[in-house]
Scaffold this active site. Structure first.
Site, PDB file in Angstrom:
ATOM      1  N   GLY A 124       0.790  -1.229   0.000  1.00  0.00           N
ATOM      2  CA  GLY A 124       0.000   0.000   0.000  1.00  0.00           C
ATOM      3  C   GLY A 124       0.814   1.267   0.000  1.00  0.00           C
ATOM      4  N   ASP A 174       4.181   1.228 -14.590  1.00  0.00           N
ATOM      5  CA  ASP A 174       4.618   0.333 -13.511  1.00  0.00           C
ATOM      6  C   ASP A 174       5.172  -0.975 -14.067  1.00  0.00           C
ATOM      7  OD1 ASP A 174       3.673   2.300 -11.891  1.00  0.00           O
ATOM      8  OD2 ASP A 174       1.939   1.186 -11.145  1.00  0.00           O
TER       9      ASP A 174
END
Length: 392
Positions: A124, A174
């Site tokens: 996270g 990413d």
């Protein structure tokens, strides 16, 4: 560490087949935030931290997956015939999504396997643990089944898995940074054309320090989709008079000339960030290549201000970390990195000042937020790959 993972794997899965091991890094974006889905440039690098996968093949079609990071979930079972998204499977949906995407592309997966995952990326934190799981799964499927798919196609399939199976409309940055990363180099990627060039990270007497707000990014997904929509509306308004495919096609001067076409004031602010950040990113890479690390750092600072004021994705925790960093001796540049609303900052700090930087920023941040920040001095590592015990 890999030795410990292998031992744990044997305890959980009672291994009898040959075991293989794979790794995919996390990534951090040095500059170029929220530009990827706007057709602009990004400048990420892959990290030395990431996701490990220990795997053995089975003699049936069953898939058994276990994550040390979510050990309370136990072993999650599926099969190559039942690759469906299940909320209760949580993290395991990412590798399942990759397997499903491989099958949709016509690749034969003739047998199942047992996999143990372990990530030393903070969950996270916005360092792309999900794309790291996707790429380590891509590489292990490619190697185990001897499919000979090149890395760029693996990157595209990992993105497709996240878009279609997981349902997150992410850009390609990413997956690209994790798959195509190179040691001690960042990569300038044109997200519209997928043209790219590597650039040595010549930090001389400085290092990269990632600071984790330890605020979970609860708003990130909903606000991410909202920002995409705002930029798409701005682009649509501009296209009434301009022949452009994305906001990344515009220079700052063109944007200032034609911004009157954007009907909504908020949409205009979002578009301004996308255009200016794209230009900033190209300028920053040029400065780095010319040895102007101070100039690169200044553009990082400007990037954060734009993300705070025009794109409005930072939040008090990220602002508190960055503002504390700016006050410290030896800080060359600091900004939020990732989607925002929590997650991490990235700072370039002179090596001699790192300990003091961490101490001072931690204390200042706690005073402002009552949260404990975590700090990682990171190195830039290779992209996703198979490991050997000798190389670890």
């Amino acid at each position: 560490m890999l030795g410990k993972l292998i031992e744990e794997f044997k305890q959980i899965f009672h291994s009898s087949e040959a075991i293989r091991y794979f790794f995919a890094p996390g990534r951090v974006n040095l500059i170029g935030e929220h530009t990827d889905y706007n057709g602009g440039h990004v400048f990420p690098c892959s990290l030395s931290i990431g996701t490990y996968a220990v795997v053995q093949k089975r003699h049936d079609r069953k898939i058994r997956m276990y994550s040390k990071n979510f050990s309370e979930a136990g072993v999650i079972e599926s099969s190559l015939e039942q690759l469906t998204y299940k909320t209760e499977d949580d993290w395991a949906n990412y590798p399942k999504g990759v397997m499903d995407t491989f099958k949709k592309h016509g690749y034969d997966l003739p047998f199942g396997f047992d996999i143990l995952f372990f990530g030393n990326i903070p969950n996270g934190a916005g360092l792309s643990s999900s794309a790291s799981i996707e790429l380590v799964t891509c590489v292990l499927l490619n190697k185990i089944f001897e499919l000979n798919i090149d890395m760029m196609d693996l990157v595209k399939m990992a993105q497709q898995a996240e878009n279609e199976f997981i349902g997150v409309s992410c850009g390609i940055m990413d997956q690209f940074a994790i798959g195509m990363g190179k040691e001690n180099q960042a990569v300038l990627l044109n997200c519209q054309t997928l043209e790219y060039q590597y650039s040595p990270l010549q930090l001389t007497d400085a290092v990269l320090v990632i600071s984790n707000t330890n605020k979970r990014r609860g708003l990130a997904d909903s606000k991410y989709n909202e920002r995409r929509m705002e930029c798409e509306r701005a682009l649509s308004d501009l296209q009434t008079s301009l022949s452009i495919n994305s906001l990344g096609d515009l220079t700052k001067e063109q944007f200032e000339k034609y911004k009157f076409l954007i009907q909504n004031e908020v949409d205009c602010k979002r578009a301004k960030h996308a255009v200016y950040e794209n230009e900033r990113t190209k300028e920053a890479v040029a400065k780095l290549q010319n040895g102007d690390l101070k100039g690169f750092g200044q553009l990082m600072n400007e990037s954060h201000c734009s993300l705070r004021d025009d794109y409005e994705v930072s939040g008090k925790e990220l602002d508190a970390l960055v503002e504390a960093a700016w006050l410290q001796e030896g800080v060359i540049g600091s900004r939020m990195t990732g989607a925002g609303f929590g997650g991490c900052t990235i700072s370039i700090v002179q090596k001699a000042q790192v300990d003091r930087f961490i101490e001072q920023v931690r204390d200042t941040y706690y005073e402002k937020t009552s949260l404990e920040a975590e700090f990682y001095v990171v190195t830039v590592g290779e992209g996703a790959r198979e490991l050997t015990l000798e190389a670890v």
